[in-house]
Design a protein around this motif. Sequence first.
Motif, short mmCIF file in Angstrom:
data_model
loop_
_atom_site.label_atom_id
_atom_site.label_comp_id
_atom_site.label_asym_id
_atom_site.label_seq_id
_atom_site.Cartn_x
_atom_site.Cartn_y
_atom_site.Cartn_z
N PHE A 72 0.84 -1.20 0.00
CA PHE A 72 0.00 0.00 0.00
C PHE A 72 0.88 1.25 0.00
CE2 PHE A 72 -2.98 -3.18 1.49
CZ PHE A 72 -4.14 -2.82 0.82
N ASP A 73 1.15 1.75 -1.19
CA ASP A 73 2.03 2.91 -1.33
C ASP A 73 1.43 4.12 -0.60
OD1 ASP A 73 3.72 1.41 -2.88
OD2 ASP A 73 2.83 2.06 -4.78
N GLY A 74 2.29 4.81 0.12
CA GLY A 74 1.85 6.02 0.80
C GLY A 74 1.37 5.80 2.21
N LEU A 75 1.17 4.55 2.62
CA LEU A 75 0.73 4.26 3.99
C LEU A 75 1.92 3.80 4.83
CD1 LEU A 75 -2.67 2.36 3.59
CD2 LEU A 75 -2.28 4.79 3.98
N ARG A 76 2.06 4.38 6.01
CA ARG A 76 3.04 3.92 6.99
C ARG A 76 2.30 3.08 8.02
NH1 ARG A 76 4.54 9.31 6.17
NH2 ARG A 76 3.37 9.96 8.03
N ILE A 77 2.54 1.78 7.99
CA ILE A 77 1.73 0.85 8.78
C ILE A 77 2.52 0.34 9.98
CG2 ILE A 77 0.57 -1.39 8.77
CD1 ILE A 77 -0.19 -0.84 5.86
N THR A 78 1.90 0.42 11.15
CA THR A 78 2.46 -0.10 12.39
C THR A 78 1.53 -1.19 12.91
OG1 THR A 78 3.40 2.06 12.93
CG2 THR A 78 3.18 0.47 14.74
N TYR A 79 2.09 -2.36 13.27
CA TYR A 79 1.28 -3.45 13.79
C TYR A 79 1.30 -3.42 15.31
CZ TYR A 79 1.41 -5.00 8.96
OH TYR A 79 1.30 -5.04 7.59
N LEU A 80 0.11 -3.50 15.90
CA LEU A 80 -0.04 -3.32 17.35
C LEU A 80 -0.63 -4.60 17.95
CD1 LEU A 80 -1.67 0.22 17.06
CD2 LEU A 80 0.73 -0.27 17.63
N PRO A 81 0.14 -5.44 18.60
CA PRO A 81 -0.36 -6.71 19.14
C PRO A 81 -1.37 -6.50 20.27
CG PRO A 81 2.04 -6.70 18.98
CD PRO A 81 1.58 -5.28 18.79
N GLN A 82 -2.44 -7.27 20.22
CA GLN A 82 -3.44 -7.30 21.29
C GLN A 82 -3.54 -8.76 21.75
OE1 GLN A 82 -7.52 -6.55 20.11
NE2 GLN A 82 -8.03 -5.59 22.07
N HIS A 83 -3.24 -9.04 23.00
CA HIS A 83 -3.12 -10.43 23.44
C HIS A 83 -4.46 -11.16 23.43
CE1 HIS A 83 -4.26 -8.46 27.26
NE2 HIS A 83 -4.76 -9.64 27.59
N ALA A 84 -5.56 -10.43 23.51
CA ALA A 84 -6.89 -11.04 23.46
C ALA A 84 -7.89 -9.97 23.03
CB ALA A 84 -7.29 -11.61 24.82
N PRO A 85 -8.97 -10.37 22.31
CA PRO A 85 -9.96 -9.38 21.88
C PRO A 85 -10.86 -8.97 23.04
CG PRO A 85 -10.61 -11.58 21.15
CD PRO A 85 -9.25 -11.72 21.80
N LEU A 86 -10.44 -7.96 23.78
CA LEU A 86 -11.11 -7.56 25.02
C LEU A 86 -11.95 -6.29 24.85
CD1 LEU A 86 -8.24 -8.31 27.56
CD2 LEU A 86 -10.24 -9.72 27.02
N GLY A 87 -12.38 -6.00 23.63
CA GLY A 87 -13.25 -4.85 23.40
C GLY A 87 -12.57 -3.75 22.62
N LEU A 88 -13.40 -2.90 22.00
CA LEU A 88 -12.87 -1.82 21.16
C LEU A 88 -12.12 -0.78 21.99
CD1 LEU A 88 -15.83 -1.20 18.68
CD2 LEU A 88 -14.07 -2.97 18.66
N ALA A 89 -12.60 -0.49 23.19
CA ALA A 89 -11.89 0.47 24.04
C ALA A 89 -10.54 -0.09 24.48
CB ALA A 89 -12.74 0.83 25.25
N HIS A 90 -10.47 -1.39 24.66
CA HIS A 90 -9.18 -2.01 24.99
C HIS A 90 -8.20 -1.84 23.84
CE1 HIS A 90 -6.31 -5.43 25.41
NE2 HIS A 90 -6.33 -5.03 26.67
#
Length: 355
Positions: free
Chosen positions: A69-87
């Motif tokens: 995806f040209d032009g996008l700077r992508i950072t991957y953010l690990p979440q250990h469990a799907p604990l909600g959108l606010a999490h």
Amino acid sequence: MKALVLAGGTGSRLRPITHTSAKQLVPVANKPVLFYVLEAIADAGITDVGIVVGDTADEIRTAVDGAGFDGLRITYLPQHAPLGLAHAVRVARDFLGDDDFVMYLGDNFVVGGITALVEEFRARRPDAQILLTRVPDPTAFGVAELDEAGQVVGLAEKPAEPKSDLALVGVYLFTPAIHEAVAATTPSGRGELEITDAIQWLIDRRRDVRSTTVSGYWKDTGNVGDMLEVNRTVLESVEPMVAGDVDAATEIVGRVRIAPGATVRGSRIVGPAVIGSGVEVIGSYVGPFTSISDGCRIEDSEIEFSIVLPGSSISGVRRIEASLIGRNVEVTPAPRAPAAHRLILGDHSKVQISS
């Protein structure tokens, strides 16, 4: 402004497909749903993107990085469990910093993108802006309650007794004010940190929370029925192209896109439909609203209103419709069982058996 894309869910409603694959990578018109999300973000002029990932992190990273995806700077953010959108917002706190951001659920599909929404937010800059749409069963969604002036006065996550039919669409826009609200949020009865609770915290403190009702098309592609409907919608605007090897005995009707490297022999293809690269269609019928992914083989079969994922084969099957077929699947006719009747009849009986 940054973007936060949530791609860490388990996809339980799309099982068994998601036992072995990320739900955000299930293709619509032969392109993963997540890619439509990233394209919409890029079209809105946002370049810094954080993707929250879970157990399928490696698969998502490989797919996204490979797509370039040209032009996008992508950072991957690990979440250990799907604990909600606010999490997820908590997980992304360092990445987001003090910037405004759009939060986009990676399995949601909004026709027309989010550019107009982002421009509206930038112009007015409320503390939070949410998208709403009317749904027949609001108990399955976050639900908003508006007053007579159209102001948001209450939010509830999957309420048993909804106060309206206005469901939250999976796109949210926030200023850094949301971080204080998220920090004050405690787990709900579902054991999750709900973004609806965080936004309600802002409402209760008279912060500026606005809503936009979506009149266009939106779908949460979390189940097979919605996935097929999104596929139908996207295919209706597909640009026809026949770049593969199609013989004279084949009939092409309507909006059909056949990728380079595909081979079609003695078949009938009725659009809208897409046939991926390396696909072989032999003596078959491919009907409207069907996507056949790369490397598949369809022989002596009929299929319509379906999605077939890469590497699968369908041979000798009379009719398939409204189906989602996973990767490297083989579909063939069942062995024909011998016809027989087993009878225990009393004296002087009369029995009629259809031949």
